[in-house]
Motif scaffolding. Sequence first.
Motif, mmCIF file in Angstrom:
data_model
loop_
_atom_site.group_PDB
_atom_site.id
_atom_site.type_symbol
_atom_site.label_atom_id
_atom_site.label_comp_id
_atom_site.label_asym_id
_atom_site.label_seq_id
_atom_site.Cartn_x
_atom_site.Cartn_y
_atom_site.Cartn_z
ATOM 1 N N MET B 1 0.844 -1.206 0.000
ATOM 2 C CA MET B 1 0.000 0.000 0.000
ATOM 3 C C MET B 1 0.872 1.245 0.000
ATOM 4 O O MET B 1 1.842 1.330 0.736
ATOM 5 C CB MET B 1 -0.909 -0.028 1.244
ATOM 6 C CG MET B 1 -2.096 0.898 1.147
ATOM 7 S SD MET B 1 -3.055 0.921 2.711
ATOM 8 C CE MET B 1 -2.177 2.139 3.662
ATOM 9 N N GLN B 2 0.494 2.223 -0.863
ATOM 10 C CA GLN B 2 1.228 3.480 -0.966
ATOM 11 C C GLN B 2 1.022 4.304 0.312
ATOM 12 O O GLN B 2 -0.095 4.368 0.807
ATOM 13 C CB GLN B 2 0.650 4.267 -2.154
ATOM 14 C CG GLN B 2 1.634 5.162 -2.826
ATOM 15 C CD GLN B 2 1.023 5.730 -4.106
ATOM 16 O OE1 GLN B 2 -0.197 5.774 -4.264
ATOM 17 N NE2 GLN B 2 1.864 6.151 -5.015
ATOM 18 N N PRO B 3 2.049 4.952 0.839
ATOM 19 C CA PRO B 3 1.790 5.830 1.989
ATOM 20 C C PRO B 3 0.881 6.986 1.573
ATOM 21 O O PRO B 3 0.976 7.452 0.440
ATOM 22 C CB PRO B 3 3.182 6.331 2.374
ATOM 23 C CG PRO B 3 4.039 6.125 1.166
ATOM 24 C CD PRO B 3 3.445 4.975 0.424
ATOM 25 N N PRO B 4 0.002 7.423 2.460
ATOM 26 C CA PRO B 4 -0.987 8.448 2.078
ATOM 27 C C PRO B 4 -0.341 9.764 1.656
ATOM 28 O O PRO B 4 -0.965 10.555 0.977
ATOM 29 C CB PRO B 4 -1.839 8.642 3.337
ATOM 30 C CG PRO B 4 -1.090 7.999 4.448
ATOM 31 C CD PRO B 4 -0.189 6.961 3.847
ATOM 32 N N SER B 5 0.924 9.977 2.046
ATOM 33 C CA SER B 5 1.543 11.247 1.706
ATOM 34 C C SER B 5 1.978 11.304 0.254
ATOM 35 O O SER B 5 2.208 12.375 -0.273
ATOM 36 C CB SER B 5 2.736 11.511 2.620
ATOM 37 O OG SER B 5 3.714 10.513 2.389
ATOM 38 N N ALA B 6 2.109 10.175 -0.419
ATOM 39 C CA ALA B 6 2.629 10.168 -1.784
ATOM 40 C C ALA B 6 1.528 10.427 -2.807
ATOM 41 O O ALA B 6 1.437 9.771 -3.828
ATOM 42 C CB ALA B 6 3.327 8.845 -2.077
ATOM 43 N N THR B 7 0.684 11.375 -2.483
ATOM 44 C CA THR B 7 -0.400 11.748 -3.411
ATOM 45 C C THR B 7 -0.450 13.264 -3.496
ATOM 46 O O THR B 7 0.120 13.970 -2.671
ATOM 47 C CB THR B 7 -1.774 11.248 -2.915
ATOM 48 O OG1 THR B 7 -2.017 11.805 -1.634
ATOM 49 C CG2 THR B 7 -1.835 9.738 -2.847
ATOM 50 N N ILE B 8 -1.152 13.724 -4.499
ATOM 51 C CA ILE B 8 -1.511 15.144 -4.539
ATOM 52 C C ILE B 8 -3.019 15.239 -4.714
ATOM 53 O O ILE B 8 -3.673 14.266 -5.122
ATOM 54 C CB ILE B 8 -0.804 15.914 -5.682
ATOM 55 C CG1 ILE B 8 -1.195 15.315 -7.033
ATOM 56 C CG2 ILE B 8 0.708 15.941 -5.482
ATOM 57 C CD1 ILE B 8 -0.851 16.204 -8.200
ATOM 58 N N GLU B 9 -3.541 16.431 -4.380
ATOM 59 C CA GLU B 9 -4.970 16.683 -4.497
ATOM 60 C C GLU B 9 -5.143 17.656 -5.669
ATOM 61 O O GLU B 9 -4.418 18.650 -5.752
ATOM 62 C CB GLU B 9 -5.432 17.357 -3.189
ATOM 63 C CG GLU B 9 -6.898 17.476 -3.028
ATOM 64 C CD GLU B 9 -7.503 16.302 -2.261
ATOM 65 O OE1 GLU B 9 -6.738 15.492 -1.705
ATOM 66 O OE2 GLU B 9 -8.726 16.200 -2.244
ATOM 67 N N VAL B 10 -6.074 17.359 -6.566
ATOM 68 C CA VAL B 10 -6.315 18.268 -7.691
ATOM 69 C C VAL B 10 -7.720 18.858 -7.564
ATOM 70 O O VAL B 10 -8.686 18.123 -7.342
ATOM 71 C CB VAL B 10 -6.169 17.548 -9.045
ATOM 72 C CG1 VAL B 10 -6.408 18.541 -10.192
ATOM 73 C CG2 VAL B 10 -4.793 16.908 -9.171
ATOM 74 N N CYS B 38 -0.052 16.815 -14.971
ATOM 75 C CA CYS B 38 -1.363 16.435 -14.407
ATOM 76 C C CYS B 38 -2.495 16.833 -15.357
ATOM 77 O O CYS B 38 -3.460 16.081 -15.541
ATOM 78 C CB CYS B 38 -1.593 17.119 -13.058
ATOM 79 S SG CYS B 38 -0.514 16.503 -11.761
ATOM 80 N N TRP B 39 -2.376 18.013 -15.928
ATOM 81 C CA TRP B 39 -3.386 18.503 -16.892
ATOM 82 C C TRP B 39 -3.539 17.508 -18.032
ATOM 83 O O TRP B 39 -4.662 17.157 -18.422
ATOM 84 C CB TRP B 39 -2.967 19.878 -17.428
ATOM 85 C CG TRP B 39 -3.878 20.466 -18.456
ATOM 86 C CD1 TRP B 39 -3.746 20.347 -19.811
ATOM 87 C CD2 TRP B 39 -5.062 21.241 -18.237
ATOM 88 N NE1 TRP B 39 -4.767 21.013 -20.454
ATOM 89 C CE2 TRP B 39 -5.593 21.579 -19.512
ATOM 90 C CE3 TRP B 39 -5.715 21.689 -17.081
ATOM 91 C CZ2 TRP B 39 -6.758 22.342 -19.646
ATOM 92 C CZ3 TRP B 39 -6.867 22.443 -17.236
ATOM 93 C CH2 TRP B 39 -7.381 22.763 -18.506
#
Lengths: 83, 83, 150, 150
Positions: B1-10, B38-39
């Motif tokens: 499972m990926q750690p929750p910090s390794a994401t961004i919010e768009v 991301c776009w």
Amino acid sequence: MQPPSATIEVLLFAALREQAGWARRRLPLKEPCTPLQCWKDLQLGGDTLPTEIRVAINQRFAAADTPLIAGDELAFLPPISGG
Amino acid sequence: MQPPSATIEVLLFAALREQAGWARRRLPLKEPCTPLQCWKDLQLGGDTLPTEIRVAINQRFAAADTPLIAGDELAFLPPISGG
Amino acid sequence: MDNNSGIALDLALCQQDFDPHALLSSWEGNHRSAATAVFLGRMRDRSLAGETLLAMELEHYPGMCEAQLQELAMHHSSAHAVDAVLLRHRVGRVQPGEALVVLAVAAARRGPAQRCCQDLLEAVKHQAPFWKREITAAGRCHWVQGNTPL
Amino acid sequence: MDNNSGIALDLALCQQDFDPHALLSSWEGNHRSAATAVFLGRMRDRSLAGETLLAMELEHYPGMCEAQLQELAMHHSSAHAVDAVLLRHRVGRVQPGEALVVLAVAAARRGPAQRCCQDLLEAVKHQAPFWKREITAAGRCHWVQGNTPL
């Protein structure tokens, strides 16, 4: 007796009025006459109109060499400070 | 499972939000990553960022090629019309 | 609130219709500066294309919007060395005629008050994340594309 | 009153202290234009030389002053194509903190409202025959020489 229409009314305001000691004077009209001539005749301050003094004839700004006619209301206005 | 910090919010707003049909999405962070990447990945409208669309990272205006880091809040802003 | 420069900034978003004059009266009465410049913007009853408008939805980016208003107000009030700034900006659903924005700037002289009011208004219009969606009487909705010309 | 151009001008001199916000609220509430720019000037409590002021006497040229205000307001409101102008200017004895002048311009867009408000204020300050005499707390009186810089 001079007819009452052959006069002009001269008004002074603010510092000019205080310096001269009067606010309003009726003058006999010696044609040809201009605001500058009145300024000198009334001994309001020298033989030229100071650049900061403005002239109004019949409640509108006018040049110091405008010919005056009987019944005119002439005013000398020191620097304006409204607003 | 990926750690929750390794994401961004768009975040999308206004016309952009309506066109895309969503307002907020969490994305896994594929470093190196930029707002422009991301776009494109989110297929929000072509391979370049339209000149009228502005980018904000963590609620401040930013350039489309700014490197994103984990936890960033990325927003695409259509033309502003306040006041 | 006061920032480091001692300039009093009173900035807020409003979810509901407000009386701009009651607000100004109480704010300005506390300052009584020699010079106060005010801008008041109200919702139009027609779009630029001439359609009759029923309402407007004012969307904003919560968090960023407040931070931008604070930063823009600090920047321009410091640049013009004014005493105090009042800003209220509507968000949510607005009816024609309701106040959209009121901006007031108090200063010791008229020039700084007027220039700061103008500059800060332009900054808010172009740099704070607000978006207007007009709802016409005919039932159409459309996002306003940028600002009306100055 | 309305002049030929259909621009509503509401101009007056005030002999007594007045509440500028109550006035603006009632005036602006009748127009509710998309854009209203306001300038409010109050009497300072210090002269430019730093003396504490007790009061100010505002002298004017009755007749010419009203005519000039009317002409200046007609000229600038037509030039900027605005909807309405409100102007109140104190005359007589004024206390520190009291309103000296309130000028409000209503228009369809912010640019004309703001520019007309600024231009007309400068015109009033330089072209309408008003003179200020300051009375200091120390009992000295002096005529203010022209206007403060913009």
